[in-house]
Scaffold this active site. Structure first.
Site, short mmCIF file in Angstrom:
data_model
loop_
_atom_site.label_atom_id
_atom_site.label_comp_id
_atom_site.label_asym_id
_atom_site.label_seq_id
_atom_site.Cartn_x
_atom_site.Cartn_y
_atom_site.Cartn_z
N ALA A 1 -1.32 9.71 -5.78
CA ALA A 1 -1.58 8.27 -5.80
C ALA A 1 -2.30 7.86 -7.07
CB ALA A 1 -2.42 7.88 -4.58
N VAL B 1 -1.16 22.12 4.17
CA VAL B 1 -2.48 22.73 4.35
C VAL B 1 -3.49 21.71 4.89
CG1 VAL B 1 -4.42 23.77 3.10
CG2 VAL B 1 -2.09 24.56 2.67
N GLY C 1 5.96 25.05 4.96
CA GLY C 1 5.57 24.58 3.64
C GLY C 1 4.06 24.50 3.51
N GLY D 1 0.81 -1.21 0.00
CA GLY D 1 0.00 0.00 0.00
C GLY D 1 0.85 1.26 0.00
N HIS E 1 -31.00 19.00 -9.22
CA HIS E 1 -31.31 20.02 -8.22
C HIS E 1 -31.82 19.34 -6.96
CE1 HIS E 1 -32.61 23.91 -6.64
NE2 HIS E 1 -33.70 23.30 -6.24
N GLY F 1 8.34 19.21 0.77
CA GLY F 1 8.44 18.44 -0.47
C GLY F 1 8.83 17.02 -0.17
C1 LIG Z 1 0.65 12.94 4.08
C2 LIG Z 1 0.41 12.59 2.65
C3 LIG Z 1 -0.86 12.74 2.13
C4 LIG Z 1 -1.11 12.41 0.80
N1 LIG Z 1 -2.38 12.54 0.32
C5 LIG Z 1 -2.63 12.20 -0.97
C6 LIG Z 1 -3.94 12.29 -1.49
O1 LIG Z 1 -4.89 12.63 -0.80
N2 LIG Z 1 -4.15 11.95 -2.77
C7 LIG Z 1 -3.13 11.55 -3.57
O2 LIG Z 1 -3.37 11.25 -4.73
N3 LIG Z 1 -1.87 11.46 -3.11
C8 LIG Z 1 -1.60 11.77 -1.84
N4 LIG Z 1 -0.32 11.66 -1.36
C9 LIG Z 1 0.73 11.21 -2.28
C10 LIG Z 1 0.68 9.69 -2.48
O3 LIG Z 1 0.77 9.06 -1.24
C11 LIG Z 1 1.80 9.26 -3.38
O4 LIG Z 1 1.75 9.98 -4.58
C12 LIG Z 1 1.69 7.78 -3.73
O5 LIG Z 1 1.77 6.98 -2.58
C13 LIG Z 1 2.79 7.38 -4.70
O6 LIG Z 1 2.68 6.05 -4.99
P1 LIG Z 1 3.95 5.21 -5.44
O7 LIG Z 1 3.46 3.82 -5.63
O8 LIG Z 1 4.63 5.89 -6.55
O9 LIG Z 1 4.96 5.30 -4.20
P2 LIG Z 1 4.80 4.94 -2.66
O10 LIG Z 1 3.40 4.98 -2.22
O11 LIG Z 1 5.75 5.80 -1.96
O12 LIG Z 1 5.23 3.43 -2.60
C14 LIG Z 1 6.53 3.03 -2.84
C15 LIG Z 1 6.77 1.73 -2.16
O13 LIG Z 1 7.96 1.18 -2.61
C16 LIG Z 1 8.66 0.61 -1.52
N5 LIG Z 1 10.08 0.57 -1.89
C17 LIG Z 1 10.88 1.64 -2.08
N6 LIG Z 1 12.10 1.22 -2.46
C18 LIG Z 1 12.06 -0.13 -2.52
C19 LIG Z 1 13.01 -1.12 -2.87
N7 LIG Z 1 14.23 -0.79 -3.26
N8 LIG Z 1 12.64 -2.40 -2.79
C20 LIG Z 1 11.39 -2.75 -2.40
N9 LIG Z 1 10.46 -1.85 -2.08
C21 LIG Z 1 10.79 -0.54 -2.15
C22 LIG Z 1 8.33 1.50 -0.37
O14 LIG Z 1 8.47 0.83 0.86
C23 LIG Z 1 6.90 1.86 -0.66
O15 LIG Z 1 5.98 0.96 -0.05
C24 LIG Z 1 -0.05 11.95 -0.02
C25 LIG Z 1 1.22 11.82 0.50
C26 LIG Z 1 1.46 12.11 1.83
C27 LIG Z 1 2.81 11.93 2.37
C1 LIG Z 2 -41.45 17.52 -0.83
C2 LIG Z 2 -40.90 17.66 -2.22
C3 LIG Z 2 -39.55 17.47 -2.44
C4 LIG Z 2 -39.02 17.61 -3.71
N1 LIG Z 2 -37.69 17.43 -3.89
C5 LIG Z 2 -37.16 17.58 -5.13
C6 LIG Z 2 -35.77 17.46 -5.33
O1 LIG Z 2 -34.99 17.22 -4.41
N2 LIG Z 2 -35.29 17.61 -6.57
C7 LIG Z 2 -36.11 17.88 -7.63
O2 LIG Z 2 -35.61 18.01 -8.73
N3 LIG Z 2 -37.44 18.01 -7.46
C8 LIG Z 2 -37.98 17.87 -6.24
N4 LIG Z 2 -39.32 18.03 -6.07
C9 LIG Z 2 -40.15 18.32 -7.24
C10 LIG Z 2 -40.04 19.79 -7.63
O3 LIG Z 2 -40.38 20.61 -6.53
C11 LIG Z 2 -40.92 20.08 -8.82
O4 LIG Z 2 -40.63 19.19 -9.86
C12 LIG Z 2 -40.73 21.51 -9.32
O5 LIG Z 2 -41.02 22.45 -8.35
C13 LIG Z 2 -41.57 21.74 -10.56
O6 LIG Z 2 -41.40 23.04 -11.00
P1 LIG Z 2 -42.52 23.80 -11.82
O7 LIG Z 2 -41.97 25.13 -12.09
O8 LIG Z 2 -42.94 22.94 -12.94
O9 LIG Z 2 -43.77 23.83 -10.83
P2 LIG Z 2 -43.94 24.42 -9.37
O10 LIG Z 2 -42.66 24.45 -8.63
O11 LIG Z 2 -45.04 23.63 -8.76
O12 LIG Z 2 -44.36 25.91 -9.60
C14 LIG Z 2 -45.58 26.25 -10.16
C15 LIG Z 2 -45.93 27.63 -9.72
O13 LIG Z 2 -47.00 28.09 -10.49
C16 LIG Z 2 -47.91 28.81 -9.67
N5 LIG Z 2 -49.21 28.77 -10.33
C17 LIG Z 2 -49.97 27.67 -10.55
N6 LIG Z 2 -51.06 28.00 -11.24
C18 LIG Z 2 -51.01 29.33 -11.47
C19 LIG Z 2 -51.83 30.24 -12.13
N7 LIG Z 2 -52.95 29.84 -12.73
N8 LIG Z 2 -51.47 31.53 -12.16
C20 LIG Z 2 -50.34 31.94 -11.58
N9 LIG Z 2 -49.52 31.12 -10.94
C21 LIG Z 2 -49.84 29.82 -10.89
C22 LIG Z 2 -47.84 28.08 -8.36
O14 LIG Z 2 -48.23 28.92 -7.30
C23 LIG Z 2 -46.38 27.72 -8.29
O15 LIG Z 2 -45.63 28.70 -7.62
C24 LIG Z 2 -39.87 17.92 -4.79
C25 LIG Z 2 -41.24 18.12 -4.58
C26 LIG Z 2 -41.75 17.99 -3.30
C27 LIG Z 2 -43.20 18.22 -3.10
#
Ligand SMILES: Cc1cc2nc3c(=O)[nH]c(=O)nc-3n(C[C@H](O)[C@H](O)[C@H](O)COP(=O)(O)OP(=O)(O)OC[C@H]3O[C@@H](n4cnc5c(N)ncnc54)[C@H](O)[C@@H]3O)c2cc1C
Ligand SMILES: Cc1cc2nc3c(=O)[nH]c(=O)nc-3n(C[C@H](O)[C@H](O)[C@H](O)COP(=O)(O)OP(=O)(O)OC[C@H]3O[C@@H](n4cnc5c(N)ncnc54)[C@H](O)[C@@H]3O)c2cc1C
Lengths: 58, 466, 466
Positions: free
Chosen positions: B319, B186, B180, B40, B443, B271
């Site tokens: 990684a 960070v 650094g 790993g 949405h 680094g």
């Molecule tokens: C604190 C920290 C956080 C990080 N966070 C991220 C992240 O979030 N996302 C990300 O993409 N990267 C992150 N990285 C970078 C990432 O860990 C490295 O880029 C990655 O591990 C590189 O992979 P690698 O296989 O090239 O080398 P390494 O993971 O370093 O592995 C090399 C391996 O080779 C072995 N080895 C070395 N020489 C020999 C040898 N001669 N014979 C046998 N075995 C040997 C070592 O023991 C080691 O296990 C982070 C690094 C650190 C230090």
């Molecule tokens: C509890 C709940 C959760 C939901 N969660 C999601 C979600 O997470 N993601 C998602 O994509 N969708 C969700 N929906 C569905 C989403 O709210 C609807 O698909 C969306 O609001 C439709 O938009 P619309 O503009 O077609 O109608 P509406 O949002 O119903 O708007 C129609 C408007 O027209 C007005 N109106 C009606 N008739 C007249 C009229 N004759 N004159 C003037 N005004 C009028 C009404 O007052 C209303 O304000 C959810 C719905 C509910 C009930």
């Protein structure tokens, strides 16, 4: 990633390749794609354009 | 064993090496993995996973503490030992998982230190104390990197720790100076400051997280500041002095004045050092540059049959980059044709809010002389972000001026590290803002802000004035 | 005002209508919006936003309660009144935001009830009590939907509430019976059961969330069960009786037996009624089917110049669908050419873990006779999910058998509602699993599981045996 042979059918091209080709009046059908599954990418269009320009100036 | 099978030796069991080993086995190789310390690698044992496990505790702690705003009245106490235990359990589970996967894929594991004796032979000093000699058709080097300790006077003070040490603390220190302000600095600042430690970050460059989009990094810095983290940029640590319980750190500020800051712990996160000293690059004739193995985009070194991946090759030490390269090296080693392309690579910083990026930053676009346009959308206008208390964030898209192809996506906000995938896929597919706009975004999600930022590129965002 | 400007009237100020109004104004229309009750419609006032605001409280409550596992020792008390206050504040802020955006875009708002008197004229009974008559070049109908109360004997019992009522409760009830296990029912079940209410769901179909992938819905159901929610499927409520403090609900079970369940509250969430009774469809000659306005993919009704969008047109009642259609109607009304395509539409359920889906479910693929393959990846093997306690989840991809184009993505797990965007973009761009695989997914993120599921389609997942 492993490259695959282009598959037949319609022309597949990246959105950027399409835009460039349409702007420059290039026919995508004349281009061989090098992307996944023979997809035409930007570099193919640019290479094709260069080729055409070259063969015209020769 | 089947003798037509290609013999593959992988050196290093981190995310570069173990993934390469699995992929090589999938493709029919007879694979041996040499790992000197822990399967790993850095990632599972002292890197990605332990930081994020502890950061998750910090996140829950912070959310519980601020729960009253949401109607959740709490009385909160930290049990940092328990957090460390859980971190350890997760790490062990994942390392065990890797072990299991290697076994399922019939990868032979040799615990030990490998080094080349020639270009087709390695020697392994096994942890049992033997020396084994191995030949193989192909080698994949994945030896990674280790924390770098720069030659600052006084750095041997007992208060100075590296990232590994910072992740092993059994108590939250009262104060910590972090030398650094990159990702590791960070993230550890976020961890301990959230848990009540007074943190000071010292960064040489003019902004923290120098590889990220500067505009967003600046916002993050101000959020950190509001949470009580002191950040000094364009500042240089010139000396460290062990002063008993504390260390005193002398910092040269950008205005030439100097300041002394005390810290119970001093994290050195300037680094990482490439880990190739011990593997005998010269014996195999492998080209390197200050320890970094040089490869092409097939992950081939200059020596035929020897590949290298991950931190030991790549200035971008991540990684997922190591794993992606591992798959590619394995595919090429087994006779397929694969190339590595960095362009879809996301960078994630697990701060609160999260910070993630893919493609070009605005600074890079400028530097490269690219004609670009920017679309921005503040999360203040995003319903889900508001619900989650993430209204300080922002989404920023860099697009080509002529064709509006997506060049970079930058996000500071809740769930940014997961949301960035859309940007990565868009860049990989050479999508323009039109395709992002044509995609219905659910949405209410934070992801709606990505579409709005794409609309903003064309000055037609719906949920903000353009 | 400029007289060459096209006059646009939008009826209804929900996410369909207000977005249409803004887009029409952006494109140069002179826009009037009629809204009888509240800007933001169902979504901002009694739908998406209030549910998610309260659910966020529930999430924090649950996380704080279970904090000990992460080393966060808590003593937790719920102040539901405060949660309601925050919900209200967010709703008001967003409604105010919409008002501001409409003003910036110079949309005239008339508060009142609109109805057609002919195909080019409407009458508005304003809330002030006047009647105004308006002519316009184009109309966009976006009158949405309202909760449906089915004719169950006894439904007038005082314990029976609709979704609006459920979101207005000032205290967490001791028990709640939820009639209808669709999205609204399951979300409100999540909300109140998390906050300590004993919840029972009664669903007629053979699984909750009938429009979602059945395999995942089943897992979610078992997670709900573990959390103490009783779920009865293939069960029918035949009678409700007001029994003083409680209602007694008579349920016919699938084995023909019947059972009486008591509930302090009874949520009726069996569907929504289209809100077009009052708008005089007939006076304008607009075609409809049981109240549902019929449109083509340009959002045109049968009457030239009259468009309709959102819940009043669409069997898939979602805010983002309403908004997407609103933009398209506005574009067409202003002389552009836009068509609506449902294929990138995500469905999200804000349970814990979250549940999201885009494209075809396995059931739909089967029904449509499509030759498909499935790739699945359990979140148990995903580091970030493990860290977040989301290891019960799963990612499932449905791909075409021959070309491996992505047909459907289904996710149950942390952040699924935001992660689903990758699937939506992939489907929109007609991506195959190869492009998802070629995209580097950041480590450690839950999103890595999407790539693994894509790899699993080809039986080459890295982090599980294939
Ligand atoms: C604190 C920290 C956080 C990080 N966070 C991220 C992240 O979030 N996302 C990300 O993409 N990267 C992150 N990285 C970078 C990432 O860990 C490295 O880029 C990655 O591990 C590189 O992979 P690698 O296989 O090239 O080398 P390494 O993971 O370093 O592995 C090399 C391996 O080779 C072995 N080895 C070395 N020489 C020999 C040898 N001669 N014979 C046998 N075995 C040997 C070592 O023991 C080691 O296990 C982070 C690094 C650190 C230090
Ligand atoms: C509890 C709940 C959760 C939901 N969660 C999601 C979600 O997470 N993601 C998602 O994509 N969708 C969700 N929906 C569905 C989403 O709210 C609807 O698909 C969306 O609001 C439709 O938009 P619309 O503009 O077609 O109608 P509406 O949002 O119903 O708007 C129609 C408007 O027209 C007005 N109106 C009606 N008739 C007249 C009229 N004759 N004159 C003037 N005004 C009028 C009404 O007052 C209303 O304000 C959810 C719905 C509910 C009930």
């Amino acid at each position: 990633q492993i490259q695959e042979k282009p598959k037949g059918g319609r022309i597949k091209a990246s959105p950027l390749a399409k835009k460039i080709a349409s702007k420059k009046g290039i026919d995508l059908a004349k281009i061989t794609g090098t992307g996944h599954g023979g997809r035409i990418v930007q570099k193919d269009v640019l290479a094709y354009e260069e080729n055409v320009v070259e063969s015209q100036t020769q | 064993m089947n003798n037509d099978k290609k013999k593959i030796v992988v050196i290093g069991g981190g995310p570069g090496g173990y993934v390469a080993a699995i992929r090589a086995a999938q493709l029919g190789g007879e694979v041996t993995l040499i790992e000197k310390k822990y399967l790993g690698g850095t990632c599972l044992n002292v890197g990605c996973i332990p930081t994020k496990a502890l950061l998750h505790t910090a996140e829950i702690y912070e959310e519980a503490k601020n729960g009253a705003e949401y109607g959740v009245i709490t009385d909160v106490k930290l049990d940092f030992g328990k957090a460390q235990e859980r971190k350890k359990a997760i790490t062990e589970q994942l390392v065990g998982g890797v072990e299991g996967l290697l076994a399922v894929n019939k990868v032979k594991i040799i615990p030990g230190l490998a080094s080349f004796v020639s270009k087709d032979t390695i020697q392994v000093k096994t942890t049992k104390g033997d020396v084994e000699t191995l030949k193989a058709d192909k080698f994949i080097i994945a030896t990674g990197s280790v924390p770098l300790m720069p030659p600052i006077p006084g750095i041997e003070a007992k208060q100075c720790i590296d990232s590994t040490g910072a992740l092993e603390l059994q108590e939250v220190p009262k104060s910590m100076v972090i030398v650094g302000g990159g990702v590791i600095g960070v993230e550890i600042a976020t961890l301990y400051s959230t848990l009540g430690c007074k943190v000071t970050i010292i960064e040489m460059q003019d902004e923290i997280l120098p590889m990220m989009d500067k505009e967003l990094a600046k916002i993050l810095r101000s959020i950190l500041a509001k949470k009580g983290v002191d950040v000094y940029t364009e500042a240089k640590v010139v000396a460290i002095k062990d002063d008993g319980t504390e260390a005193k750190i002398t910092v040269e500020m950008k205005d030439q004045t100097s300041k002394i800051i005390g810290g119970e712990k001093v994290l050195i996160s300037v680094g990482r050092k490439i880990n190739t000293d011990a593997i005998g690059l010269d014996a195999a004739g492998i080209k390197s540059e200050r320890g970094r193995v040089i490869t092409n985009d097939k992950m081939e070194t200059n020596i035929q049959g020897i590949y290298a991946v991950g931190d030991c090759t790549e200035p971008i030490m991540l990684a997922h980059v190591a794993s992606a390269q591992g798959e590619i090296a394995a595919e090429n080693a087994l006779g397929h044709e694969s190339t590595f392309d960095i362009k879809t690579n996301p960078s994630c910083v697990y701060t609160n809010p999260e910070f993630a990026s893919v493609g070009l930053t605005e600074e890079q676009a400028k530097e490269q002389g690219i004609d670009y346009v920017v679309g921005k959308f503040p999360l203040m206008a995003n319903g889900k972000a508001l619900i989650m208390g993430g209204e300080e964030g922002i989404v920023k898209i860099i697009a080509g001026k002529e064709y509006k192809e997506i060049l970079g996506v930058h996000m500071l906000g809740p769930r940014a590290t997961d949301l960035i995938t859309e940007g990565a896929l868009a860049i990989g597919l050479e999508a323009t803002i039109d395709e992002v706009i044509a995609t219905i975004h659910a949405h209410p999600t934070v992801g709606e802000a990505v579409r709005e930022a794409a609309l903003a590129v064309d000055k037609r965002a719906i949920h903000m004035p353009n």
